[in-house]
Design a protein around this motif. Structure first.
Motif, PDB file in Angstrom:
ATOM      1  N   VAL A 145      33.440  39.559  37.027  1.00  0.00           N
ATOM      2  CA  VAL A 145      33.522  38.283  36.320  1.00  0.00           C
ATOM      3  C   VAL A 145      34.256  37.255  37.214  1.00  0.00           C
ATOM      4  CG1 VAL A 145      34.341  37.119  34.238  1.00  0.00           C
ATOM      5  CG2 VAL A 145      33.576  39.507  34.127  1.00  0.00           C
ATOM      6  N   MET A 203      35.147  43.775  35.109  1.00  0.00           N
ATOM      7  CA  MET A 203      34.960  43.422  33.707  1.00  0.00           C
ATOM      8  C   MET A 203      36.193  43.692  32.847  1.00  0.00           C
ATOM      9  SD  MET A 203      32.179  45.423  31.422  1.00  0.00           S
ATOM     10  CE  MET A 203      33.015  46.986  31.581  1.00  0.00           C
ATOM     11  N   ALA A 206      39.138  41.658  33.723  1.00  0.00           N
ATOM     12  CA  ALA A 206      38.879  40.268  33.361  1.00  0.00           C
ATOM     13  C   ALA A 206      39.232  40.017  31.909  1.00  0.00           C
ATOM     14  CB  ALA A 206      37.413  39.935  33.631  1.00  0.00           C
ATOM     15  N   LEU A 207      38.948  41.009  31.062  1.00  0.00           N
ATOM     16  CA  LEU A 207      39.261  40.868  29.637  1.00  0.00           C
ATOM     17  C   LEU A 207      40.770  40.696  29.445  1.00  0.00           C
ATOM     18  CD1 LEU A 207      36.900  43.627  28.194  1.00  0.00           C
ATOM     19  CD2 LEU A 207      36.678  41.167  27.861  1.00  0.00           C
ATOM     20  N   GLN A 210      41.944  37.289  30.769  1.00  0.00           N
ATOM     21  CA  GLN A 210      41.605  36.205  29.862  1.00  0.00           C
ATOM     22  C   GLN A 210      42.647  36.067  28.750  1.00  0.00           C
ATOM     23  OE1 GLN A 210      39.516  36.604  26.637  1.00  0.00           O
ATOM     24  NE2 GLN A 210      38.635  34.533  26.541  1.00  0.00           N
ATOM     25  N   PRO A 271      38.123  46.025  24.012  1.00  0.00           N
ATOM     26  CA  PRO A 271      37.585  45.599  22.712  1.00  0.00           C
ATOM     27  C   PRO A 271      36.136  46.015  22.460  1.00  0.00           C
ATOM     28  CG  PRO A 271      37.703  43.736  24.209  1.00  0.00           C
ATOM     29  CD  PRO A 271      38.371  44.872  24.913  1.00  0.00           C
TER      30      PRO A 271
END
Lengths: 275, 443
Positions: A145, A203, A206-207, A210, A271
């Protein structure tokens, strides 16, 4: 009266001796019980130690400061998705694991050199890595990402990348202005401090980035880079001299993905379901 | 009995060997037969095992497929369904977010999920997720306003697709389990069939064993235990194993040998007990029989009479007509004795032209009558010689009462009576009764 007093004295002496005798007997019994308990504890400890000693101890490389995969929680405990997966795998293999923090940059070198039995670090299974270490079967797939300040496109600006990662290799290969950092936490710091304008990272990380309060107010834009080099199967790396360990890890991965342990750990840190 | 003996003699004297039933039938050695049956059984068993192994392999293959492919695939389907639900919740968050920052934050998860390779595993998912991402992207970018009706439709489609993905794994597992169950049922039927077949084979094996081995052995046992040289020739079974057949043929040969030995024994016995010229018992044999009769009479106090007869002037017959004529006279007289005397009476050629008699259960008077009848018959039947000459032969006879006396004594007394008869002029009978010795009976 005098005779009576003498008898009492004798009785009193007699009672005193019995009392001492009882006292000695009681002390002896207490000591006996204590020795017995100590012996039992020693035996159990020895059995426990022997059982423990019989388990193989595996040195496992893990990252730190890379939430949600590997990080130190507020209680000072090393945790994260990969750390918990490591524990689950070791439990499935009936092995005792000793996690050792390393940087991503050192993971492949250290495993290839045999410093570690395996690394609980999510690595994209690139041909270069496969040539140096053994890779387990994929335990999920990942993508990369792009995070950037508004208007910064891939290839523009200063890009903070974790050394040793596929994204770092990609950035350097494409002659980006790379700001090398040691771990994923360093990316948030670089972005927050303004030493970097963008980043490219896996990924799951990145979560977490964020959600990092340090960059929430920066108004970063996101995009998924769909270059095949930046996505694919994620595996664990294994000491190339331990193919049997790779087999055991494969069986263990299969087991924890079947019995729900994988998904429960997944739910704790990410998540959505890793696939 | 004599007829039986003569028949036995005819059978043995013939050159034709006894006919053995089944001689032309091929008889297999028991070892070969058993080995052959064993091989057939092994071949059948191996075939049945292979037949069963097909189903077992199918069960194993399906189980492996279930374990290695279907279960992981099912779990992945369920994870994908869960991610669709996450996508739906994320979309709901985008639509309901209070500000642009939160909207973009919620959309970030949508973007990552939509870009994940797993969303491309199923075309239905890929299309729907792309549609959802596009719809939400337009809202996040401000290109369009939230259309709740369309989102409800997309959300319902996401929910239904998630449901479909969740049950597809179960359906696939159900199909494979049904395949496995069918294979196991088939294997069970095959096993039952195999058991029946094995049972039938074992039953057949036992029947063969009973018919071609045990029953012939029982027959051999019966033949050997009842083997009689006078009995019928044992017949070998037409269908028997080679070893059994050899034994049965040996029994036939053994029976034949026994019968030949019996015939020889009889011939020897006859030679030892009869006079070759007259066919009457010889003296030695007669003495044995006579002694037994005398003893019996003495034991039970029964009457018995002993006699000795002598052909008159027999020496002159020999001298005048030759010894062959004399022999002929003796043969004629012996035949006359056989016709005249009772079956219970004993007679033998005592020596030369002398004959000895024992008349059991007979007092001297009755013996006198019998001897008289003999003398009269001899008188009525002249002997015709080979050259046609006719001779009138007479006989003198002495009788002695044998009750309570020994054989030798009686014979001596009868011999004495015979001398008396000769002295009196021949052709007469003299009886010496107990206590009345020397009484002469008229001719």
């Amino acid at each position: 009266m005098g005779c009576s007093a003498g008898r009492e004295a004798v009785q009193s002496r007699g009672t005193g001796l019995e009392s001492v005798k009882k006292h000695i007997e009681t002390n002896f019994n207490v000591a006996q019980n204590a020795i017995l308990h100590i012996l039992i504890v020693l035996v159990l400890s020895a059995v426990s130690w022997l059982a423990h000693a019989a388990e193989p101890v595996l040195r496992v490389a893990v990252l730190n400061h890379s939430p949600p995969m590997s990080y130190t929680d507020p209680a000072g405990k090393l945790t994260g998705f990969n750390v918990e997966i490591m524990h689950a795998l070791c439990e499935a293999m009936n092995a005792r694991c000793e996690p050792v923090s390393v940087t991503l940059e050192r993971v492949v070198d250290a495993v290839a050199a045999g410093e570690f039995d395996f690394a609980a670090v999510s690595l994209l299974a690139t041909p270069e890595r496969r040539a140096r270490v053994l890779m387990t079967r994929p335990y999920y797939r990942s993508i990369s990402v792009w995070f950037a300040r508004p208007g910064v496109r891939p290839g523009d600006g200063r890009v903070a990348l974790v050394k040793g990662g596929v994204q770092y290799r990609y950035g350097t290969a494409h002659a980006w202005s790379v700001i090398p950092v040691e771990n994923h936490d360093g990316i948030a710091t670089a972005l927050h401090q303004g030493t970097a304008d963008a980043t490219l990272l896996p990924m799951a990380t990145a979560l977490a980035l964020q959600q990092d309060p340090r960059i929430r107010g920066l108004g970063l834009t996101t995009a998924v880079l769909r270059d095949p080099e930046l996505a694919g199967d994620v595996c664990l790396s294994v000491n190339p001299r331990s193919p049997e360990l790779a087999d055991k890890l494969n069986e263990a991965i299969d087991l924890i993905k079947r019995d729900g342990r994988f998904d429960r750990i997944n739910s704790r840190f990410i998540p959505f379901r890793l696939q | 009995m004599d007829d039986d003996r003569s028949r036995g003699l005819e059978q043995t004297s013939g050159a034709t060997p006894p006919v053995i039933a089944g001689e032309r039938i091929r008889h297999w050695p028991a070892g070969t037969v058993l080995a052959g049956l064993g091989l057939v059984f092994a071949a059948i068993a191996a075939s049945l095992v292979m037949w069963l192994a097909v189903d077992q392999r199918l069960v194993k293959d399906v189980a492996l497929q279930l374990h290695d492919q279907t279960v992981p695939w099912t779990l992945e389907r369920q994870r994908l369904a869960r991610n669709l639900e996450e996508l739906r919740f994320g979309g709901q968050s985008v639509l309901t977010a209070g500000d642009q920052g939160r909207r973009e934050e919620a959309f970030f998860l949508i973007r990552v999920l939509a870009a994940h390779p797993s969303m491309g595993d199923d075309p239905r998912v890929a299309v729907l997720v792309a549609e959802v991402e596009s719809f939400l992207a337009q809202i996040v970018s401000g290109a369009s306003k939230p259309d709740m009706a369309r989102w409800e439709a997309l959300s319902n489609r996401l929910r239904l697709l998630a449901d479909d993905l969740s049950v597809e794994g179960g359906q696939r597992m159900t199909v494979e389990l049904a395949r496995m169950t069918d294979a196991m049922n088939q294997a069970r039927y095959k096993l039952l069939f195999n058991l029946i077949l094995v049972g039938a084979f074992l039953a057949s094996f036992l029947v063969i064993l009973q018919r071609f081995l045990i029953r012939p052995l029982q027959r051999i046992h019966a033949s050997l235990t009842t083997l009689d040289p006078h009995g019928p020739v044992p017949q070998p079974a037409p269908l028997a194993m080679a070893e059994i057949h050899v034994v049965e043929k040996a029994i036939v040969r053994f029976h034949e040998t026994l019968r030949e030995n019996e015939d020889v024994r009889r011939k020897l016995e006859r030679l030892a007990t009869t006079d070759s010229l007259t066919g009457l018992p010889n003296r030695r044999h007669f003495m044995g029989l006579a002694a037994a009769e005398m003893a019996r009479a003495a034991r039970y106090g029964r009457p018995i009479t002993v006699g000795i007869a002598d052909l008159d002037h027999f020496k002159q017959v020999n001298d005048r007509f030759g010894h062959s004529a004399g022999d002929h006279v003796l043969q004629v007289f012996a035949a006359l004795l056989a016709e005249t005397l009772r079956q219970t009476d004993l007679v033998c050629r005592y020596g030369g032209e002398e004959f000895a008699f024992i008349f059991p259960e007979t007092a001297p008077e009755e013996a006198m009558r019998l001897a008289g009848r003999l003398r009269l018959r001899l008188a009525d039947r002249p002997v015709v010689l080979a050259d046609g000459q006719v001779l009138q032969v007479t006989v003198s006879m002495g009788l002695a009462d044998g009750a309570g006396r020994g054989l030798e004594e009686c014979l001596a007394r009868a011999d004495q009576a015979l001398y008396e008869a000769k002295d009196r002029g021949r052709d007469r009978i003299v009886v010496v009764e107990a206590g009345h010795e020397g009484v002469l009976m008229p001719p």
